[in-house]
Write an enzyme that holds these catalytic residues in place. Sequence first.
Site, short mmCIF file in Angstrom:
data_model
loop_
_atom_site.label_atom_id
_atom_site.label_comp_id
_atom_site.label_asym_id
_atom_site.label_seq_id
_atom_site.Cartn_x
_atom_site.Cartn_y
_atom_site.Cartn_z
N CYS A 237 -7.18 22.34 49.18
CA CYS A 237 -8.43 21.33 49.01
C CYS A 237 -8.01 19.97 49.00
CB CYS A 237 -9.02 21.94 47.72
SG CYS A 237 -9.51 23.42 47.66
N HIS B 121 -12.56 14.83 42.08
CA HIS B 121 -12.35 16.06 43.00
C HIS B 121 -13.63 16.71 42.43
CE1 HIS B 121 -10.59 19.23 45.32
NE2 HIS B 121 -10.27 20.07 44.05
N GLU C 13 -9.10 17.42 35.01
CA GLU C 13 -9.15 16.13 35.92
C GLU C 13 -9.84 15.13 34.69
OE1 GLU C 13 -11.76 15.87 39.19
OE2 GLU C 13 -11.13 14.18 39.72
N LYS D 228 -19.01 16.55 45.41
CA LYS D 228 -19.38 18.18 45.65
C LYS D 228 -20.37 18.65 45.01
CE LYS D 228 -14.22 19.25 46.42
NZ LYS D 228 -13.66 17.85 45.92
N HIS E 33 -18.18 22.27 48.48
CA HIS E 33 -16.46 22.09 48.65
C HIS E 33 -16.34 22.36 50.11
CE1 HIS E 33 -12.50 21.73 48.07
NE2 HIS E 33 -12.34 22.18 46.78
N PHE F 133 -5.42 24.11 45.29
CA PHE F 133 -4.81 25.48 44.91
C PHE F 133 -3.49 25.42 45.38
CE2 PHE F 133 -8.75 28.51 44.96
CZ PHE F 133 -9.09 27.81 43.85
#
Lengths: 407, 83
Positions: A162, A302, A313, A331, A336, A395
């Site tokens: 991502c 993010h 985060e 998002k 996403h 990830f």
Amino acid sequence: MRRDDIAVTGMGMVTPVGVGTEASWQGLLDGRSAAATDPRLDRLDVDFTCRVPGFEPGKLLGRALASRLDSHAHLALVAAREAVADAGLATEEWDATRVGVVLGVGCNSLEQYHREFGRLNSDRAKLISPRAIVRSVPNMVPAEVALDLGARGPSLAVSTACASGTTALSIARDLLRSGSCDIVLAGGSESGTAPVTVACFQQMRTLSERTHDPGGASRPFDQDRDGFVLGEGAGILVLERAEHAAARNARVHALLAGCGNSTDAHHVTAPHPEGRGAVQALRQALDDAGLTPADVDHVNAHGTSTALNDQAEHRALRAVFGTPPPVTANKSVLGHCLGGAGGIEAAATVLSLRHQTIPPTANLDTLDPDIDLDVVHKVPRPTRIRAALSNSFGFGGQNAVVVFTAV
Amino acid sequence: MSTPYEKLADILVEELGQDRDDLSPSATFSEIGLDSLSLAELSVIAMDKTGVEIEDLTPESTLAEAAALLDAAASGADAGSAI
């Protein structure tokens, strides 16, 4: 501007709120989630995603070209063409050998593999498409963009899950700094909305299961968040050294002032609980830009809407900034877009700098009591922005942060 | 019941995105912009739709020749008797 500053001179976006940068920015300012149920998913527990409305590749690219490409390449080609036009570049005039393409790719084209595996497993191997490989392998997205534009410098696919689109910007910056290229198109594209992709992410328990309320499902930093919503899109920036941009009198949207990259080396999917890798990438990006935390007026988070990401985060931002500047999470509106997310959010961050406005985070009704952040929500916030960050965490524990500054 | 040429033209338009106005029996695949990889794709799609395999197409084959091969493969007759 210094001669070796990296200028953003063009932008192209295809997102679940519209085709084109202007439509995408308006959709982000409106702040309503694009998530909707999709009949293709009706046999799955999660039956909603964020798709690009009215996206007709055959009309935009021509039917013959569209028919031989898969979705991630359709999205990338449309965004790349817009970015080049926005930059005022004429492809017949540039030195093609000095133009590079670096694009993030997350999951390849799982849909293509799913189709071909079906044929293989039903003894119809002779019906496997001769184009299966060239439609699906990651390098073909930057290769198709290079082919479409006639760009003959290096073309690279970057895969950090991502974070891919953001990592691509960092690699592009290095190609410009080293003198390997004069112009680089960088960002990412992905369509993570096919049934096989949704099923795979759902089995990982990463997706929101708010099937009764798809529009409220992506809710970063909200106490009731339960996972992310898959989306599709592309975001591509045209980058060049400031001296190159000045020599052709190009309009400069913003500067790509710094990049930071790191790996958690902690767990295959879970972020380090204190955001260790994120902190490292944030500090590296600020150092690279020659900025202190006090110089930064906005963070494009993010912000996936998973329990673990948003908390980690938050901790990383607190560790770096003490009191972080206003944050937003695109998002919440777009879902996403995986390998496309970093490029899209980088473009949104540049637009925030240009318009001196932070678009709102959708669906933030009650801030998680364990998260202490100023999250812009409900309505856009006009504010002075001198420098802004865009965070992307993948990830694999792969993290990328970019810093943009106003011209 | 469509003719072999019409079946071929439908695949070229609907599956490979060709413009129907560009197609004619005397046109070669090269002239309508199909390379050898596209021809391999055409063969697979034709096999999926008609159940028969057409081989030996080259970019210099004409659409009429391809339709004849399709017809011959379907009927088991000589290619020369088709169309």
